[in-house]
Structures are given as C-alpha cells and as structure tokens.
Design a protein around this motif. Structure first.
Motif, mmCIF file in Angstrom:
data_model
loop_
_atom_site.group_PDB
_atom_site.id
_atom_site.type_symbol
_atom_site.label_atom_id
_atom_site.label_comp_id
_atom_site.label_asym_id
_atom_site.label_seq_id
_atom_site.Cartn_x
_atom_site.Cartn_y
_atom_site.Cartn_z
ATOM 1 N N GLY A 1 0.752 -1.123 -0.147
ATOM 2 C CA GLY A 1 0.058 0.265 -0.003
ATOM 3 C C GLY A 1 0.815 1.187 0.010
ATOM 4 N N PRO A 2 0.525 2.325 0.934
ATOM 5 C CA PRO A 2 1.550 3.346 1.020
ATOM 6 C C PRO A 2 2.968 3.100 1.840
ATOM 7 C CG PRO A 2 -0.124 3.791 2.466
ATOM 8 C CD PRO A 2 -0.639 2.457 1.914
ATOM 9 N N ASN A 3 2.973 2.061 2.508
ATOM 10 C CA ASN A 3 3.987 1.824 3.433
ATOM 11 C C ASN A 3 5.232 1.111 2.660
ATOM 12 O OD1 ASN A 3 2.354 2.414 5.676
ATOM 13 N ND2 ASN A 3 1.577 0.375 5.604
ATOM 14 N N PHE A 4 6.508 1.719 2.728
ATOM 15 C CA PHE A 4 7.764 1.557 2.158
ATOM 16 C C PHE A 4 8.083 -0.028 2.919
ATOM 17 C CE2 PHE A 4 12.385 1.387 2.174
ATOM 18 C CZ PHE A 4 12.655 1.359 0.724
ATOM 19 N N ALA A 5 8.271 -1.159 2.086
ATOM 20 C CA ALA A 5 8.667 -2.191 2.776
ATOM 21 C C ALA A 5 9.944 -2.620 2.523
ATOM 22 C CB ALA A 5 7.669 -3.252 1.968
ATOM 23 N N ALA A 6 10.582 -2.380 1.417
ATOM 24 C CA ALA A 6 11.914 -2.779 0.985
ATOM 25 C C ALA A 6 12.414 -2.109 -0.041
ATOM 26 C CB ALA A 6 12.000 -4.475 0.740
ATOM 27 N N ARG A 7 13.802 -2.221 -0.455
ATOM 28 C CA ARG A 7 14.554 -1.713 -1.618
ATOM 29 C C ARG A 7 15.343 -2.702 -2.266
ATOM 30 N NH1 ARG A 7 17.070 3.772 -2.269
ATOM 31 N NH2 ARG A 7 14.781 4.357 -2.438
ATOM 32 N N ILE A 8 15.026 -3.197 -3.514
ATOM 33 C CA ILE A 8 15.563 -4.343 -4.079
ATOM 34 C C ILE A 8 16.426 -3.779 -5.420
ATOM 35 C CG2 ILE A 8 13.720 -6.040 -3.155
ATOM 36 C CD1 ILE A 8 12.589 -5.895 -6.093
ATOM 37 N N GLU A 9 17.651 -4.431 -5.516
ATOM 38 C CA GLU A 9 18.544 -4.103 -6.502
ATOM 39 C C GLU A 9 18.722 -5.317 -7.186
ATOM 40 O OE1 GLU A 9 21.874 -2.297 -4.720
ATOM 41 O OE2 GLU A 9 20.747 -0.761 -3.964
ATOM 42 N N GLU A 10 19.068 -5.153 -8.487
ATOM 43 C CA GLU A 10 19.329 -6.529 -9.560
ATOM 44 C C GLU A 10 20.800 -6.593 -9.546
ATOM 45 O OE1 GLU A 10 17.960 -7.725 -13.776
ATOM 46 O OE2 GLU A 10 18.333 -5.814 -13.513
ATOM 47 N N ARG A 11 21.212 -6.826 -8.568
ATOM 48 C CA ARG A 11 22.764 -7.311 -8.438
ATOM 49 C C ARG A 11 23.045 -8.321 -7.000
ATOM 50 N NH1 ARG A 11 26.232 -2.126 -6.437
ATOM 51 N NH2 ARG A 11 24.624 -1.209 -4.718
ATOM 52 N N ALA A 12 23.925 -9.347 -7.310
ATOM 53 C CA ALA A 12 23.930 -10.164 -6.256
ATOM 54 C C ALA A 12 24.438 -9.498 -4.836
ATOM 55 C CB ALA A 12 25.093 -11.307 -6.583
ATOM 56 N N SER B 1 8.257 -7.617 6.161
ATOM 57 C CA SER B 1 9.724 -8.222 5.930
ATOM 58 C C SER B 1 9.745 -9.689 5.554
ATOM 59 C CB SER B 1 10.754 -7.726 6.792
ATOM 60 O OG SER B 1 10.835 -6.389 6.902
ATOM 61 N N GLU B 2 8.988 -10.343 6.406
ATOM 62 C CA GLU B 2 8.892 -11.650 6.274
ATOM 63 C C GLU B 2 8.393 -12.188 5.013
ATOM 64 O OE1 GLU B 2 7.387 -15.698 8.692
ATOM 65 O OE2 GLU B 2 6.838 -13.772 9.367
ATOM 66 N N GLU B 3 7.380 -11.455 4.368
ATOM 67 C CA GLU B 3 6.761 -12.025 3.232
ATOM 68 C C GLU B 3 7.696 -11.597 1.888
ATOM 69 O OE1 GLU B 3 2.352 -12.233 0.985
ATOM 70 O OE2 GLU B 3 2.719 -11.146 3.057
ATOM 71 N N VAL B 4 8.482 -10.480 2.110
ATOM 72 C CA VAL B 4 9.336 -9.962 0.902
ATOM 73 C C VAL B 4 10.472 -10.924 0.838
ATOM 74 C CG1 VAL B 4 10.929 -8.283 0.460
ATOM 75 C CG2 VAL B 4 8.632 -7.548 1.283
ATOM 76 N N LEU B 5 11.085 -11.386 2.335
ATOM 77 C CA LEU B 5 12.164 -12.393 2.226
ATOM 78 C C LEU B 5 11.828 -13.819 1.649
ATOM 79 C CD1 LEU B 5 15.086 -12.477 2.818
ATOM 80 C CD2 LEU B 5 14.613 -13.419 5.187
ATOM 81 N N MET B 6 10.606 -14.034 2.064
ATOM 82 C CA MET B 6 9.997 -15.408 1.226
ATOM 83 C C MET B 6 9.858 -15.291 -0.109
ATOM 84 S SD MET B 6 7.271 -16.811 4.312
ATOM 85 C CE MET B 6 5.986 -16.595 3.099
#
Length: 176
Positions: free
Chosen positions: A11-22, A62-67
């Motif tokens: 929704g409006p809540n910032f959950a994570a930042r992801i980058e396309e690099r190992a 975080s748990e769902e993003v990491l899963m």
C-alpha cells in the motif's frame, strides 16, 4: 543505471528496496523487532542472494518479502512473486525509504497493470529505469508493469505528462 533498483510498497508503506545485483538483504530503519511475526529472524550479515540485494524496512512486510526472495530464481521472478503477493513496485521515490502517499493499484481486468501514488516521483516501469528525476511530477509517482512498447505504457506515459494532479491521473487511468 547499470542495474535496476525498485522500491517495494505494501500500500503506501515502504517495505523494502531491491537491487538487481548479487548481494545480501539486510534489515534497516525498523520500528520494531523483526521477530514480532512468526519465526522470522534475519541474520546480522543478512540473507544472501545470487541475483539481488537490498534492505527490508517494514517489520510487518519483511517476512513476506524475504520469502519471495527465497522462492524466486531470478530478478524477474522476484518481481512477479512480489506483485502476486500484493506488493507494488516503483522506481525509488524522491524521499528515499519514506512511506508514499495514498496508493491505487491499476488493474486491467484481472491483471495488475501498475500502481499510482500521490507523492512526488517519476514514471517508471519494471523493464528499465531512467535517471532519478526524469519523467517526474510533484503530484504523483507511477509505475507501469506492462512492457514499454505496450499500449498501456504509452497511454500511461501520455497521461502522466499531461495531467496536473493525481486525481486527474486516476480519472484518466480508468479508461486504459
């Protein structure tokens, strides 16, 4: 950019930042312990990934993003997994790591076509990113999940450039 960087929102809540690099996924800017829900606990050195890296910011997501990171086998499948789980994605917001304004999911029938937030930001897509500040508006941030050569993307781009408010943009998106 040499690699894609996307913000993940619940929704409006910032959950994570992801980058396309190992690299590793680390916990950052949390307001509570990451062990609040279930048995989730992120090691101090982070969770390693061969295709992505980033940080987790919202203890409730975080748990769902990491899963999703653990299930995915590539950056493309990570994006699809996050969208299927109900998260939305965008180019990094003007205020790094901040919660966005109101959020609207853009649907085309049963398919999710993108998301719009009423906070300063830019038009983006999942395939590539422009430099920060390009295609930017003070009234909104938009990410289109369709390919840049699709009709949906070109119509959304035209709307984003011509609208003066997020309300006007939302009214225009109804007709995509």
């Amino acid at each position: 950019l040499p690699y894609r960087i996307l913000d993940v929102y619940n929704g409006p809540n910032f959950a994570a930042r992801i980058e396309e690099r190992a690299g590793h996924f680390l916990a950052r800017n949390t307001t509570g312990p990451f062990t609040q829900r279930g048995a989730f606990q992120l090691p101090c050195e982070g969770y390693p990934s061969s295709y992505s890296s980033g940080y987790l910011s919202d203890p409730f997501s975080s748990e769902e993003v990491l899963m999703a990171v653990q299930r995915a086998t590539s950056f493309a499948t990570l994006l699809a997994t996050l969208l299927d789980a109900g998260f939305d994605l965008s180019a990094p917001a003007e205020k790094d790591g901040a919660n966005a304004g109101r959020c609207w999911r853009i649907k085309q029938g049963k398919f999710v076509a993108g998301a719009l937030w009423d906070c300063p930001g830019q038009l983006s897509c999942l395939r590539f990113q422009t430099r920060k500040g390009f295609f930017a508006q003070e009234w909104g941030m938009l990410c289109v999940y369709r390919d840049p050569d699709s009709d949906v993307y070109s119509q959304a781009w035209t709307l984003f450039q011509s609208c003066a408010t997020s309300d006007e943009m939302r009214r225009g998106l109804v007709h995509l």
